[in-house]
Write a protein that holds these residues in place. Structure first.
Motif, mmCIF file in Angstrom:
data_model
loop_
_atom_site.group_PDB
_atom_site.id
_atom_site.type_symbol
_atom_site.label_atom_id
_atom_site.label_comp_id
_atom_site.label_asym_id
_atom_site.label_seq_id
_atom_site.Cartn_x
_atom_site.Cartn_y
_atom_site.Cartn_z
ATOM 1 N N LYS A 1 9.879 -13.182 -10.453
ATOM 2 C CA LYS A 1 9.774 -12.548 -8.851
ATOM 3 C C LYS A 1 10.436 -11.074 -9.021
ATOM 4 O O LYS A 1 9.757 -10.275 -8.095
ATOM 5 N N GLN A 2 11.672 -11.049 -9.333
ATOM 6 C CA GLN A 2 12.175 -9.741 -9.488
ATOM 7 C C GLN A 2 11.266 -8.824 -10.372
ATOM 8 O O GLN A 2 11.292 -7.674 -9.822
ATOM 9 N N ARG B 1 8.073 -8.705 -10.635
ATOM 10 C CA ARG B 1 6.772 -8.537 -9.706
ATOM 11 C C ARG B 1 7.130 -7.487 -8.500
ATOM 12 O O ARG B 1 6.374 -6.694 -8.100
ATOM 13 N N GLU B 2 8.351 -7.597 -7.906
ATOM 14 C CA GLU B 2 8.748 -6.506 -7.143
ATOM 15 C C GLU B 2 8.751 -5.238 -7.514
ATOM 16 O O GLU B 2 8.537 -4.192 -6.978
ATOM 17 N N ARG C 1 5.604 -1.082 -7.786
ATOM 18 C CA ARG C 1 6.473 -0.349 -6.714
ATOM 19 C C ARG C 1 7.298 0.679 -7.430
ATOM 20 O O ARG C 1 7.042 1.783 -7.043
ATOM 21 N N HIS D 1 3.739 -4.433 -1.328
ATOM 22 C CA HIS D 1 5.255 -3.672 -1.734
ATOM 23 C C HIS D 1 5.910 -3.319 -0.763
ATOM 24 O O HIS D 1 7.132 -3.167 -0.543
ATOM 25 N N LYS E 1 5.063 -3.825 2.918
ATOM 26 C CA LYS E 1 4.949 -4.506 4.018
ATOM 27 C C LYS E 1 4.574 -3.732 5.226
ATOM 28 O O LYS E 1 4.953 -4.051 6.263
#
Length: 284
Positions: free
Chosen positions: A81-82, A84-85, A89, A119, A121
């Motif tokens: 998850k980290q 993919r963030e 980006r 990324h 929002k």
């Protein structure tokens, strides 16, 4: 501290005859506002090393490294998850074939706005406004209309500009460009290279340029890594590399440039390596 620092990166692929090592013990680093070129022939492991950074290699690949630190974060220990963030980006990549990288079933505007939605929002009106700004920034004419185009309705150069717009949409700290001009004609190649360098300078990004073209290296790079068969042969600032290359392989690459041709036939890398081996009394 370097923006990206990798130590002892190796990548292997399982095959029917054992494990094939595509990358073997590579160290590299790149700073913010720096252009690092990774140069070598096709098959030297340039793209594989960067796909390992992006986490885009297939499950059959085995990736090991002593460390892979990006902007102070260890990419080897962070969760999916980290990662993919960060990917898309803070770290973005432009691939070799824009027509293969864009989804033919969706408009280019939708594909760009998806990055902004995921990324950043952003709501729909804000995404649309930002997408138009990005298309203007990368030099796509009539951006409001072009956002509604499908990839097949655009030229190769325009599709590459779309890929660049997607890559810089979130103002990444590091941009990786994998042979970004391979499928383009010479005039468009120059435009794309100039665009990448100007965007890198404007946004203060680190830029890794993967290429086999020593002319691109001379035009764009601050520092160069030369790879051969998955290993790093040499690392130097661009001026030192061209004026006093230390590795026989680097000298081979430079000898194969058209401006270094002697007689009627252009030397190849294989020719040079064979001659070097003969001079040293070693079997090629």
């Amino acid at each position: 501290m370097a923006l990206l620092e990798i130590k002892n990166l190796s990548v292997g692929f399982d095959t029917s005859t054992g494990q094939f090592m595509a990358v073997q013990g590579i160290d590299l680093s790149v700073d913010a506002r720096e252009v690092l070129a990774i140069v070598g022939e096709s098959g030297s492991g340039k793209s594989v090393a960067m796909l390992a950074v992006m986490g885009l290699l297939p499950k059959a690949a085995t990736v090991t490294a002593d460390s892979m630190i990006f902007d102070g974060h260890d990419m080897l220990t962070m969760s999916g998850k980290q990662r993919r963030e960060i990917i898309g980006r803070d770290v973005a990549m432009i691939f070799q074939e824009p027509m293969a990288s864009l989804n033919p079933c969706f408009t280019v505007g939708f594909q760009l706005e998806e990055v902004l939605r995921f990324h950043m929002k952003m709501d729909r009106p804000t995404r649309r406004k930002r997408a138009i700004e990005l298309f203007k920034q990368v030099g796509i004419p009539a951006p409001e209309e072009r956002l509604n185009s499908f990839p097949h309705q655009m030229s190769g150069g325009q599709c590459q500009r779309v890929m660049i717009a997607i890559a810089i949409a979130c103002n990444p700290k590091l941009l990786i460009a994998d042979e970004p001009t391979t499928a383009l004609d010479v005039t468009i190649q120059k435009q794309i290279l100039d665009l990448l360098v100007s965007l890198q300078a404007k946004h203060g990004m680190g830029l890794i340029m993967i290429t086999h073209d020593m002319g691109v290296v001379a035009e764009t790079a601050d520092r160069v890594i030369v790879q051969y068969k998955g290993r790093k042969m040499e690392e130097a600032d661009v001026l030192s590399l061209f004026e006093a290359p230390k590795s026989p392989y680097t000298r081979a690459l430079l000898s194969a440039l058209p401006e270094n041709a002697t007689g009627d036939r252009l030397s190849t890398v294989a020719d040079f390596m064979k001659n070097e081996a003969a001079s040293a009394g070693v079997a090629p």
